[in-house]
Scaffold this active site. Structure first.
Site, short mmCIF file in Angstrom:
data_model
loop_
_atom_site.label_atom_id
_atom_site.label_comp_id
_atom_site.label_asym_id
_atom_site.label_seq_id
_atom_site.Cartn_x
_atom_site.Cartn_y
_atom_site.Cartn_z
N ASN A 1 104.17 34.94 63.77
CA ASN A 1 104.92 35.25 62.55
C ASN A 1 105.30 34.01 61.75
OD1 ASN A 1 104.87 38.05 62.72
ND2 ASN A 1 106.54 38.04 64.20
N ARG B 1 95.46 62.40 73.32
CA ARG B 1 96.09 61.35 74.15
C ARG B 1 95.26 60.08 74.29
NH1 ARG B 1 96.98 66.04 77.09
NH2 ARG B 1 99.10 66.82 76.83
N ARG C 1 104.44 35.86 71.35
CA ARG C 1 103.72 36.54 70.28
C ARG C 1 104.40 36.36 68.93
NH1 ARG C 1 100.15 42.08 70.70
NH2 ARG C 1 99.51 42.08 68.54
N LYS D 1 94.73 33.87 68.77
CA LYS D 1 95.49 35.12 68.80
C LYS D 1 95.32 35.80 70.16
CE LYS D 1 97.05 39.26 66.66
NZ LYS D 1 97.16 40.14 65.51
N HIS E 1 106.12 34.23 58.11
CA HIS E 1 106.22 35.66 57.80
C HIS E 1 107.63 36.13 57.48
CE1 HIS E 1 102.06 35.76 58.98
NE2 HIS E 1 101.97 37.06 58.88
N GLU F 1 96.05 33.32 57.03
CA GLU F 1 96.25 33.55 58.47
C GLU F 1 95.45 32.52 59.28
OE1 GLU F 1 98.52 35.75 59.39
OE2 GLU F 1 98.66 37.11 57.68
N LYS G 1 97.67 46.20 68.02
CA LYS G 1 98.73 46.91 67.30
C LYS G 1 98.08 47.88 66.32
CE LYS G 1 102.51 43.58 67.20
NZ LYS G 1 103.37 42.79 66.28
N HIS H 1 99.87 40.16 50.99
CA HIS H 1 100.55 39.67 52.20
C HIS H 1 100.23 38.19 52.46
CE1 HIS H 1 102.01 39.58 56.32
NE2 HIS H 1 100.82 39.11 56.69
N HIS I 1 107.75 37.98 54.23
CA HIS I 1 108.14 39.39 54.12
C HIS I 1 109.25 39.57 53.09
CE1 HIS I 1 106.49 40.39 58.38
NE2 HIS I 1 105.59 40.60 57.45
N GLU J 1 105.05 41.45 72.66
CA GLU J 1 105.94 40.66 71.85
C GLU J 1 107.32 40.45 72.46
OE1 GLU J 1 105.15 41.29 67.78
OE2 GLU J 1 106.82 40.07 67.09
N1 LIG Z 1 97.62 45.54 63.48
C1 LIG Z 1 97.97 44.30 63.24
O1 LIG Z 1 98.20 43.50 64.15
C2 LIG Z 1 98.06 43.85 61.82
C3 LIG Z 1 98.16 42.50 61.53
C4 LIG Z 1 98.17 42.10 60.20
C5 LIG Z 1 98.09 43.07 59.19
N2 LIG Z 1 98.00 44.37 59.51
C6 LIG Z 1 97.88 45.41 58.47
O2 LIG Z 1 96.67 45.19 57.77
C7 LIG Z 1 96.80 45.70 56.45
C8 LIG Z 1 96.24 44.69 55.49
O3 LIG Z 1 94.88 44.49 55.78
P1 LIG Z 1 93.87 43.88 54.71
O4 LIG Z 1 94.45 42.66 54.16
O5 LIG Z 1 92.55 43.86 55.36
O6 LIG Z 1 93.94 44.93 53.51
P2 LIG Z 1 93.06 46.22 53.14
O7 LIG Z 1 92.62 46.94 54.34
O8 LIG Z 1 93.85 46.97 52.14
O9 LIG Z 1 91.79 45.57 52.43
C9 LIG Z 1 91.95 44.84 51.23
C10 LIG Z 1 91.02 45.39 50.13
O10 LIG Z 1 89.68 44.96 50.39
C11 LIG Z 1 88.79 46.07 50.37
N3 LIG Z 1 87.69 45.72 51.26
C12 LIG Z 1 87.68 45.71 52.61
N4 LIG Z 1 86.54 45.17 53.06
C13 LIG Z 1 85.81 44.84 51.98
C14 LIG Z 1 84.55 44.21 51.81
N5 LIG Z 1 83.84 43.76 52.84
N6 LIG Z 1 84.09 44.03 50.54
C15 LIG Z 1 84.85 44.41 49.48
N7 LIG Z 1 86.04 44.98 49.57
C16 LIG Z 1 86.53 45.19 50.82
C17 LIG Z 1 89.66 47.22 50.81
O11 LIG Z 1 89.09 48.46 50.46
C18 LIG Z 1 90.96 46.90 50.07
O12 LIG Z 1 90.85 47.30 48.73
C19 LIG Z 1 98.28 46.00 56.26
O13 LIG Z 1 98.46 47.39 56.30
C20 LIG Z 1 98.96 45.35 57.44
O14 LIG Z 1 100.12 46.02 57.86
C21 LIG Z 1 97.98 44.79 60.80
ZN LIG Z 2 100.25 38.18 58.46
#
Ligand SMILES: NC(=O)c1ccc[n+]([C@@H]2O[C@H](COP(=O)([O-])OP(=O)(O)OC[C@H]3O[C@@H](n4cnc5c(N)ncnc54)[C@H](O)[C@@H]3O)[C@@H](O)[C@H]2O)c1
Ligand SMILES: [Zn+2]
Length: 357
Positions: A242, A118, A238, A224, A245, A182, A140, A262, A249, A234
């Site tokens: 987007n 929990r 919030r 943010k 986006h 971003e 999130k 993305h 998307h 949201e």
């Molecule tokens: N929770 C939220 O509010 C929120 C907001 C935006 C995106 N997201 C989520 O985030 C994800 C995307 O995140 P991302 O863009 O970080 O992608 P990711 O986590 O897949 O990282 C991108 C790549 O970089 C590599 N990597 C990470 N750090 C590294 C470093 N320091 N050196 C070398 N390689 C490194 C990872 O292993 C991966 O291959 C999606 O799943 C998306 O849904 C969540």
């Molecule tokens: Zn985004």
């Protein structure tokens, strides 16, 4: 080092931003309540940074769980491997979970922390620029379901966030650019001065200059955090986050996840939002040109892939979460640095944007 506070009452927490934070255990220790820590990371990040982090935690019982890399593994099966490891090793409710990785690791580990017994304490150490300016802030957490992205999740705030700019030096350039999308978004949606600053400092940002990155991450997280503090779940504001986006998307979905990052889709999507705002007569041509210029300078695409027709856009956009009672709401620019969420726009402006006239 800079420190920001995310203001959420008794769930408030600090975000520390700067270089070499990973090797500074004084930042972590105040946020670890019990005697045990479990680090969740992935096979790409572990060889780079897990050792340094573990060295800082030598006074704790410390284990690590190394996940496979990639969005494809952000699912219930991976989540279950985390629960199983925690249970097998008898980790109790005082255990602190640390996410060391990009947004994928942060989202999975965050939801594991939100749901294990929990809810257990959670710390975010985001290692991509996208995770540092976006996914690690706001609470999130989620995993994907075969029927939809991020469909299983929770709002769950960490104890603290450590954004170490040094780790961005090993990030592939495409991933860095995706994070810059971003950063640019925050300028476009709420701070024209910051947008101009990003434009002027683009080379230093792309070269991973620590001080320049720290400023960019600080301003992004600040914006943010303010938006999230005003609207954690949201209801309204919030949705401004987007910007670009809804178009983005549609591109991601049509191209299949992975083809366009993305942030790349958001880059093209923000240009489309700016073009539509221009077509509505809300921003000037020079504003649109400036938006495009900054996005191009970050090495992001400024137009959607040629195979995207108005119909494919409309099909995907109709499924957007911002569609309420059948009417499409979009984040558009009333001015450069001033975004609004609105369903009140000229349909012809939308069609002109999608037709790329
Ligand atoms: N929770 C939220 O509010 C929120 C907001 C935006 C995106 N997201 C989520 O985030 C994800 C995307 O995140 P991302 O863009 O970080 O992608 P990711 O986590 O897949 O990282 C991108 C790549 O970089 C590599 N990597 C990470 N750090 C590294 C470093 N320091 N050196 C070398 N390689 C490194 C990872 O292993 C991966 O291959 C999606 O799943 C998306 O849904 C969540
Ligand atoms: Zn985004």
């Amino acid at each position: 080092m800079k420190t920001l506070e995310v203001d959420l009452g008794h769930r408030s927490y600090p975000i520390h931003i700067g270089s070499q934070l990973l090797s500074n255990s004084d930042l972590l220790k105040p946020h670890i309540q019990g005697k045990s820590v479990v680090i969740v990371t992935n096979e790409t990040v572990a060889p780079l940074y897990l050792g340094t982090l573990k060295t800082q935690l030598s006074n704790y019982r410390c284990d690590s769980i190394v996940l496979k890399d990639g969005e494809a593994h952000k699912n219930l099966e991976t989540l279950n491997t985390i629960y199983t490891r925690l249970l097998e090793q008898r980790y109790d409710r005082k255990t602190t979970l640390i996410a060391l990785g990009g947004g994928v690791v942060g989202d999975i580990a965050g939801y594991a922390a939100a749901s294990y017994q929990r809810g257990i304490p959670f710390i975010q150490i985001p290692t991509t620029l996208l995770a540092q300016v976006d996914s690690s802030v706001g609470g999130k957490t989620a995993v994907n379901h075969p029927l939809g992205k991020n469909m299983i999740g929770a709002f769950y705030q960490p104890q603290c966030v450590l954004a170490d700019t040094e780790v961005l030096k090993t990030l592939p350039p495409r991933e860095l650019a995706a994070g810059l999308a971003e950063v640019i978004k925050y300028g476009l949606l709420g701070d024209r001065e910051f947008l101009l600053w990003v434009k002027d400092n683009m080379d230093a940002l792309k070269d991973c200059d620590n001080a320049t990155l720290t400023t960019a991450i600080e301003r992004s997280c600040q914006m943010k955090a303010e938006i999230v503090a005003a609207d954690e779940r949201e209801g309204g504001q919030r949705a401004l986050l987007n910007l670009g986006h809804t178009f983005g998307h549609a591109i991601e979905t049509e191209m299949g996840y992975g083809e366009w990052l993305h942030g790349e889709a958001v880059g093209a999507g923000m240009v489309m939002a700016a073009e539509m705002s221009r077509a509505c007569g809300w921003i000037k041509q020079e504003d649109l040109d400036l938006a495009k210029e900054v996005i191009a300078a970050a090495d992001l695409p400024t137009q959607p892939p040629s195979k995207m027709t108005p119909d494919t856009f409309l099909q995907h956009m109709a499924r957007d979460k911002k569609v309420i009672d059948g009417s499409l709401r979009l984040v558009l620019l009333k001015a450069l640095g001033h975004a609004v969420v609105t369903a009140d726009f000229d349909q012809a402006a939308l069609m002109a944007t999608l037709e790329r006239e």
